[in-house]
Write a protein that holds these residues in place. Structure first.
Motif, PDB file in Angstrom:
ATOM      1  N   LYS A 245       0.820  -1.203   0.000  1.00  0.00           N
ATOM      2  CA  LYS A 245       0.000   0.000   0.000  1.00  0.00           C
ATOM      3  C   LYS A 245       0.856   1.256   0.000  1.00  0.00           C
ATOM      4  CE  LYS A 245      -3.380  -2.503   2.598  1.00  0.00           C
ATOM      5  NZ  LYS A 245      -2.330  -3.453   3.049  1.00  0.00           N
ATOM      6  N   SER A 248      -1.693   7.215   2.406  1.00  0.00           N
ATOM      7  CA  SER A 248      -2.725   8.070   1.812  1.00  0.00           C
ATOM      8  C   SER A 248      -2.364   9.540   1.873  1.00  0.00           C
ATOM      9  CB  SER A 248      -4.056   7.852   2.528  1.00  0.00           C
ATOM     10  OG  SER A 248      -4.429   6.501   2.404  1.00  0.00           O
ATOM     11  N   GLY A 262      -4.510   0.948   8.831  1.00  0.00           N
ATOM     12  CA  GLY A 262      -5.556   1.644   8.078  1.00  0.00           C
ATOM     13  C   GLY A 262      -6.434   2.471   8.986  1.00  0.00           C
ATOM     14  N   CYS A 266     -13.086   3.143   7.922  1.00  0.00           N
ATOM     15  CA  CYS A 266     -13.411   2.772   6.548  1.00  0.00           C
ATOM     16  C   CYS A 266     -12.454   1.728   5.959  1.00  0.00           C
ATOM     17  CB  CYS A 266     -13.409   4.014   5.653  1.00  0.00           C
ATOM     18  SG  CYS A 266     -11.787   4.745   5.426  1.00  0.00           S
ATOM     19  N   ASP A 268     -10.005   2.144   4.302  1.00  0.00           N
ATOM     20  CA  ASP A 268      -9.812   2.544   2.911  1.00  0.00           C
ATOM     21  C   ASP A 268      -8.660   3.545   2.772  1.00  0.00           C
ATOM     22  OD1 ASP A 268     -10.692   1.921   0.445  1.00  0.00           O
ATOM     23  OD2 ASP A 268     -12.074   3.630   0.282  1.00  0.00           O
ATOM     24  N   ALA A 269      -8.035   3.855   3.891  1.00  0.00           N
ATOM     25  CA  ALA A 269      -6.916   4.802   3.865  1.00  0.00           C
ATOM     26  C   ALA A 269      -5.824   4.246   4.775  1.00  0.00           C
ATOM     27  CB  ALA A 269      -7.374   6.173   4.346  1.00  0.00           C
ATOM     28  N   HIS A 284      -9.379  13.513   4.970  1.00  0.00           N
ATOM     29  CA  HIS A 284      -9.941  12.168   5.007  1.00  0.00           C
ATOM     30  C   HIS A 284     -11.344  12.123   5.610  1.00  0.00           C
ATOM     31  CE1 HIS A 284     -10.239   7.872   4.977  1.00  0.00           C
ATOM     32  NE2 HIS A 284     -10.477   7.857   6.280  1.00  0.00           N
ATOM     33  N   LYS A 287     -14.055  12.061   3.228  1.00  0.00           N
ATOM     34  CA  LYS A 287     -14.220  10.867   2.384  1.00  0.00           C
ATOM     35  C   LYS A 287     -14.599   9.626   3.191  1.00  0.00           C
ATOM     36  CE  LYS A 287     -10.084  11.669   0.610  1.00  0.00           C
ATOM     37  NZ  LYS A 287      -8.801  11.369  -0.018  1.00  0.00           N
ATOM     38  N   CYS A 288     -14.312   9.665   4.497  1.00  0.00           N
ATOM     39  CA  CYS A 288     -14.462   8.471   5.330  1.00  0.00           C
ATOM     40  C   CYS A 288     -15.935   8.074   5.427  1.00  0.00           C
ATOM     41  CB  CYS A 288     -13.898   8.751   6.725  1.00  0.00           C
ATOM     42  SG  CYS A 288     -13.833   7.282   7.751  1.00  0.00           S
TER      43      CYS A 288
END
Ligand code: ZN
Ligand code: ZN
Length: 289
Positions: A245, A248, A262, A266, A268-269, A284, A287-288
């Motif tokens: 990864k 972010s 992470g 989420c 996702d980050a 973030h 977007k979270c």
């Protein structure tokens, strides 16, 4: 026509580990007209990778102690700031200053003497001579023992950079004499080898890179694409495909899979450090989910 910088180019990046060959030779002369053409034609990415390559080459080939690495990194950060992050004037200034520095007779020995506390009369002291004092102080710092000590360690960075720059400047002149226009093409296959980054056996026998001040500086300068600037697009994509990864916030690559924690909400980050987690918080949160 292109002006490639390749680590396989032994005229630029010789494979002998002989410090003497890197001392300045008379005749390195900055040619303002050629420099302006190069600066206007070559992209920031090209200049950044030139500095990344020279820095990796110097560290992997010439340095032994950790302390020296940090001082040499500072020299390359200085070059990167002036040439990549600055404008034509800051780039011209540092190259002009280094032109003055490398043309002082026996400069390698003079800096070593100053670093070991040898007294030199002001008439022949490069930090005090009217023709050279401004250049030396801009490049290395104020005229004091601490500066002389780091200058003696940093000189290899500047000498090697100027030698390679001078060779590229000559090539540019030859090319432009032959062709009316030069178009620079970035090397799409650009990828570093052992001479570009510091590698170390790291995790479960994996060979990976070691981050020092210079790498962090380049990562932040090109954020969030710094990893691709350092490693090339292909290497970065291969790692991402393998499940590594990227942070972010800063874009740094994991050194082993599942290294970066992470976002707990989420997933996702991912963040390389608490600093990056905090720095990305505002962006973030939006977007979270
Ligand atoms: Zn980060
Ligand atoms: Zn989140």
């Amino acid at each position: 026509m292109a002006l490639p910088v390749s680590m396989e180019d032994t005229e630029l990046f010789g494979k002998t580990k002989c410090l003497d060959t890197e001392l300045p030779v008379a005749g390195i002369k900055l040619d303002v007209e050629t420099f302006d053409q190069m600066f206007n034609s070559l992209t920031k990415l090209w200049w950044s990778r030139l500095i990344i390559s020279v820095r990796g080459y110097v560290i992997n080939y010439y340095l032994k102690s950790e302390e020296t690495i940090f001082l040499v990194d500072d020299a390359f950060i200085n070059l990167h700031r002036a040439i990549v992050e600055g404008d034509r004037d800051t780039a011209h200034q540092i190259l002009n200053d280094l032109d003055v520095v490398t043309n002082v007779k026996d400069i390698g020995r003079v800096l070593d003497d100053l670093a070991s506390g040898v007294q030199i009369s002001e008439e022949i002291h490069p930090f005090f001579m009217p023709a050279t004092q401004d250049a030396f102080r801009r490049v290395f710092g104020p005229a004091e023992l601490r500066t002389y000590y780091s200058a003696a360690k940093q000189k290899i960075a500047y000498f090697v950079f100027m030698r390679i720059f001078a060779a590229l400047q000559d090539r540019w002149k030859v090319q432009s004499a032959k062709k009316k226009s030069i178009r620079f093409e970035e090397d799409p296959e650009w990828q570093p080898d052992d001479r570009v980054v510091l590698f170390e056996q790291f995790f479960q026998g994996n060979r990976t890179w070691v981050l020092t001040d210079f790498d962090r500086h380049v990562l932040m300068c090109w954020r969030p694409h710094g990893v691709a600037v350092i490693f090339g697009d292909r290497y970065t994509q291969t790692k991402v495909d393998e499940g590594y990864k990227l942070c972010s916030h800063c874009g740094m690559l994991e050194q082993h899979p599942d290294q970066f924690p992470g976002c707990p909400k989420c997933l996702d980050a991912f963040y390389c450090s608490k600093d990056c987690l905090d720095a990305d918080e505002d962006a973030h949160t939006k977007k979270c989910h």
